[in-house]
Enzyme design. Structure first.
Site, PDB file in Angstrom:
ATOM      1  N   ASP A  81      -2.402  25.701  -0.433  1.00  0.00           N
ATOM      2  CA  ASP A  81      -2.641  26.844   0.448  1.00  0.00           C
ATOM      3  C   ASP A  81      -3.250  27.958  -0.402  1.00  0.00           C
ATOM      4  O   ASP A  81      -2.663  28.370  -1.411  1.00  0.00           O
ATOM      5  CB  ASP A  81      -1.303  27.282   1.052  1.00  0.00           C
ATOM      6  CG  ASP A  81      -1.453  28.291   2.188  1.00  0.00           C
ATOM      7  OD1 ASP A  81      -2.582  28.743   2.451  1.00  0.00           O
ATOM      8  OD2 ASP A  81      -0.426  28.625   2.808  1.00  0.00           O
ATOM      9  N   ASP A  92      -7.757  32.531   4.591  1.00  0.00           N
ATOM     10  CA  ASP A  92      -6.486  31.852   4.355  1.00  0.00           C
ATOM     11  C   ASP A  92      -6.652  30.433   4.881  1.00  0.00           C
ATOM     12  O   ASP A  92      -6.963  30.236   6.061  1.00  0.00           O
ATOM     13  CB  ASP A  92      -5.376  32.596   5.097  1.00  0.00           C
ATOM     14  CG  ASP A  92      -3.980  32.072   4.791  1.00  0.00           C
ATOM     15  OD1 ASP A  92      -3.858  31.049   4.084  1.00  0.00           O
ATOM     16  OD2 ASP A  92      -3.006  32.684   5.267  1.00  0.00           O
ATOM     17  N   HIS A 184      -0.911  33.784  11.739  1.00  0.00           N
ATOM     18  CA  HIS A 184      -0.858  35.246  11.741  1.00  0.00           C
ATOM     19  C   HIS A 184      -2.250  35.824  11.939  1.00  0.00           C
ATOM     20  O   HIS A 184      -3.262  35.145  11.736  1.00  0.00           O
ATOM     21  CB  HIS A 184      -0.275  35.754  10.422  1.00  0.00           C
ATOM     22  CG  HIS A 184      -0.890  35.117   9.214  1.00  0.00           C
ATOM     23  ND1 HIS A 184      -1.958  35.664   8.540  1.00  0.00           N
ATOM     24  CD2 HIS A 184      -0.615  33.938   8.576  1.00  0.00           C
ATOM     25  CE1 HIS A 184      -2.293  34.875   7.529  1.00  0.00           C
ATOM     26  NE2 HIS A 184      -1.503  33.807   7.532  1.00  0.00           N
ATOM     27  N   HIS A 192      -1.053  39.649   6.692  1.00  0.00           N
ATOM     28  CA  HIS A 192      -0.227  39.394   7.881  1.00  0.00           C
ATOM     29  C   HIS A 192      -0.246  40.665   8.714  1.00  0.00           C
ATOM     30  O   HIS A 192       0.558  41.576   8.506  1.00  0.00           O
ATOM     31  CB  HIS A 192       1.191  38.994   7.489  1.00  0.00           C
ATOM     32  CG  HIS A 192       1.267  37.661   6.833  1.00  0.00           C
ATOM     33  ND1 HIS A 192       1.661  36.520   7.496  1.00  0.00           N
ATOM     34  CD2 HIS A 192       0.967  37.261   5.575  1.00  0.00           C
ATOM     35  CE1 HIS A 192       1.618  35.483   6.669  1.00  0.00           C
ATOM     36  NE2 HIS A 192       1.196  35.917   5.492  1.00  0.00           N
ATOM     37  N   GLU A 217      -1.961  27.697  11.493  1.00  0.00           N
ATOM     38  CA  GLU A 217      -1.479  26.779  10.461  1.00  0.00           C
ATOM     39  C   GLU A 217      -0.299  25.930  10.947  1.00  0.00           C
ATOM     40  O   GLU A 217       0.852  26.238  10.674  1.00  0.00           O
ATOM     41  CB  GLU A 217      -1.102  27.545   9.195  1.00  0.00           C
ATOM     42  CG  GLU A 217      -0.230  28.773   9.383  1.00  0.00           C
ATOM     43  CD  GLU A 217       0.046  29.482   8.074  1.00  0.00           C
ATOM     44  OE1 GLU A 217       0.307  28.801   7.058  1.00  0.00           O
ATOM     45  OE2 GLU A 217       0.000  30.721   8.057  1.00  0.00           O
ATOM     46  N   GLU A 310      -4.625  24.442   7.753  1.00  0.00           N
ATOM     47  CA  GLU A 310      -4.857  25.830   8.165  1.00  0.00           C
ATOM     48  C   GLU A 310      -6.324  26.213   8.041  1.00  0.00           C
ATOM     49  O   GLU A 310      -7.006  25.822   7.104  1.00  0.00           O
ATOM     50  CB  GLU A 310      -4.021  26.771   7.287  1.00  0.00           C
ATOM     51  CG  GLU A 310      -4.178  28.248   7.613  1.00  0.00           C
ATOM     52  CD  GLU A 310      -3.325  29.141   6.721  1.00  0.00           C
ATOM     53  OE1 GLU A 310      -3.110  30.305   7.085  1.00  0.00           O
ATOM     54  OE2 GLU A 310      -2.882  28.662   5.654  1.00  0.00           O
TER      55      GLU A 310
END
Length: 325
Positions: A81, A92, A184, A192, A217, A310
Site C-alpha cells: 500500500d 493512494d 476515504h 483522510h 479499498e 485500492e
C-alpha cells in the site's frame, strides 16, 4: 489541481507495479519499503504515507521499523500500500501479491533467530497447495470487488451502494469484507478528508458529487471480517505542538512539525539524525503528550488471511477517472 492528482497517481501506479514484481521470497520487508519510498522520492514527489507491507493476517499499517529483519516467504499474501503527493495532492493505491521464490533461513550469520516483527509466525511457514489456492481466491475477491465498485461510481451514487456491491462481490466468492476498514475521501494536504467509503452494506445515503476524490479499498478475508490493533506502532502523524522537557523530544517534534505537518511518517525518516534506541526514547514523550498519533498495525481478529486492492478515483458526471490505473 487535476493535473497534480494525475501526476501523483501515475507515479504511484508505476512504483506499485514495479514493487509487485520485485517482492519475492527471501527479500527483507525493509528493502521493499526502501525501494518503494526511494522510487517515489526520486521523481520529486513526496510520500502520502510510509509504504505499508502487511503480511498474511496483518491487514494494514505495517511498515519496516529500523533494523527490521522481517523476510517475505513463499506463499505469503502481501499487501503493498503506497502513495505519492505532488504539492499536497495525493494518490493512494494498493495491490496484493502472493509471494513466490525460495525461502531464506530466518536466522543471522551466527544462527540466531532474526528479529521479524512483521510476521506472526516464528520461522518460514509451510503453505499447502490448498492454502495457496485459497489465498489466490481471496486476492481475486478483493480485486473483483474494487472493479465492480468502480463500475458504478459516478455523480449521485451513494456510499451505501458502493458498500453493498463490495460486500456482495466478496461474499459471492465465499469470503468476508473487513467491516471496520474503509476507503476515504482525499483533499489537498489531507489523506483522510472526512468521507469513509464502506466495504459493507449499511444505511449511508451520502451521494458522491462530480469532482470528489476518493480512495476505494476493499479488503477480503477468510476470517471473521474484523481487525484489531496489534501492540506495536511504526507509523505516526503530527497532531499539535506540546511543551516538552526532554531536549531530544523537543528537537524531534520541531523537525516533525516542519517536515511532516500533513502526512504520516515512519521512524526511518529520522535515522540520519538519531540512532534507533535514541529515536525511540525521543518519540515516547511525543506519544504520551499526544503531540503525535501512533498507528498500530491491524490484524484480522480470527487470524484470517487478508487481501487488499485500492485505487484513487475522481468522480465524474457519468462515470469516474482512476488516477492510479
Amino acid at each position: 489541481m487535476f493535473e497534480k492528482y494525475e501526476k501523483a497517481g501515475k507515479i504511484a501506479s508505476k512504483v506499485r507495479e514495479e514493487a509487485a514484481k520485485k517482492a519475492t521470497a527471501g527479500m527483507k520487508v525493509e528493502d521493499l519499503v526502501d525501494f518503494v519510498e526511494t522510487s517515489i522520492l526520486e521523481t520529486g514527489a513526496g510520500l502520502s504515507f510510509p509504504c505499508n507491507v502487511s503480511i498474511n493476517q496483518i491487514a494494514a499499517h505495517y511498515t519496516a521499523p529500523p533494523n527490521d529483519d522481517t523476510l517475505l516467504c513463499e506463499g505469503d499474501i502481501v499487501k503493498i500500500d503506497l502513495g505519492a503527493e505532488v504539492d499536497g495532492y495525493v494518490s493512494d493505491t494498493a495491490i496484493t501479491v502472493i509471494i513466490e521464490g525460495t525461502n531464506k533461513e530466518p536466522v543471522d550469520e551466527d544462527g540466531k533467530p532474526l528479529k521479524m516483527p512483521g510476521r506472526l509466525d516464528d520461522g518460514n511457514p509451510v503453505v499447502s497447495e490448498e492454502e495457496l489456492e485459497e489465498r489466490h481466491k481471496i486476492q481475486e475477491a478483493s480485486a473483483a470487488a474494487l472493479e465492480n465498485a468502480i463500475s458504478i461510481i459516478k455523480d449521485g451514487v451513494t456510499l451505501e451502494e458502493i458498500g453493498t456491491i463490495v460486500q456482495d462481490t466478496i461474499e459471492e466468492r465465499g469470503y468476508k469484507p473487513i467491516a471496520n476498514l474503509t476507503g476515504h475521501s482525499l483533499e489537498q494536504n489531507n489523506l483522510h478528508a472526512g468521507l469513509s467509503v464502506p466495504n459493507i452494506r449499511g444505511k449511508n445515503p451520502h451521494k458522491l458529487q462530480e469532482g470528489d476524490h476518493i480512495a476505494v479499498e476493499p479488503f477480503a478475508t477468510n476470517g471473521v471480517g474484523l481487525v484489531g490493533d496489534m501492540a506495536q506502532h511504526y507509523i505516526y502523524s503530527y497532531l499539535r505542538p506540546r511543551p516538552l522537557r526532554q531536549p531530544d523530544a523537543k528537537q524531534l517534534l520541531g523537525r516533525i512539525k516542519k517536515e511532516y505537518p500533513y502526512f504520516p511518517f515512519s521512524k526511518r525518516r529520522f535515522l540520519d539524525q538519531y540512532e534507533p534506541h535514541k529515536l525511540n526514547k525521543a518519540m515516547q514523550p511525543l506519544i504520551r503528550a499526544r503531540a503525535i498519533y501512533p498507528y498500530n498495525p491491524l490484524k484480522e481478529k480470527a487470524d484470517g488471511m487478508v487481501a487488499q486492492t485500492e485505487h484513487t478515483i475522481i468522480v465524474e458526471k457519468d462515470g469516474c477517472h482512476i488516477t492510479t490505473l
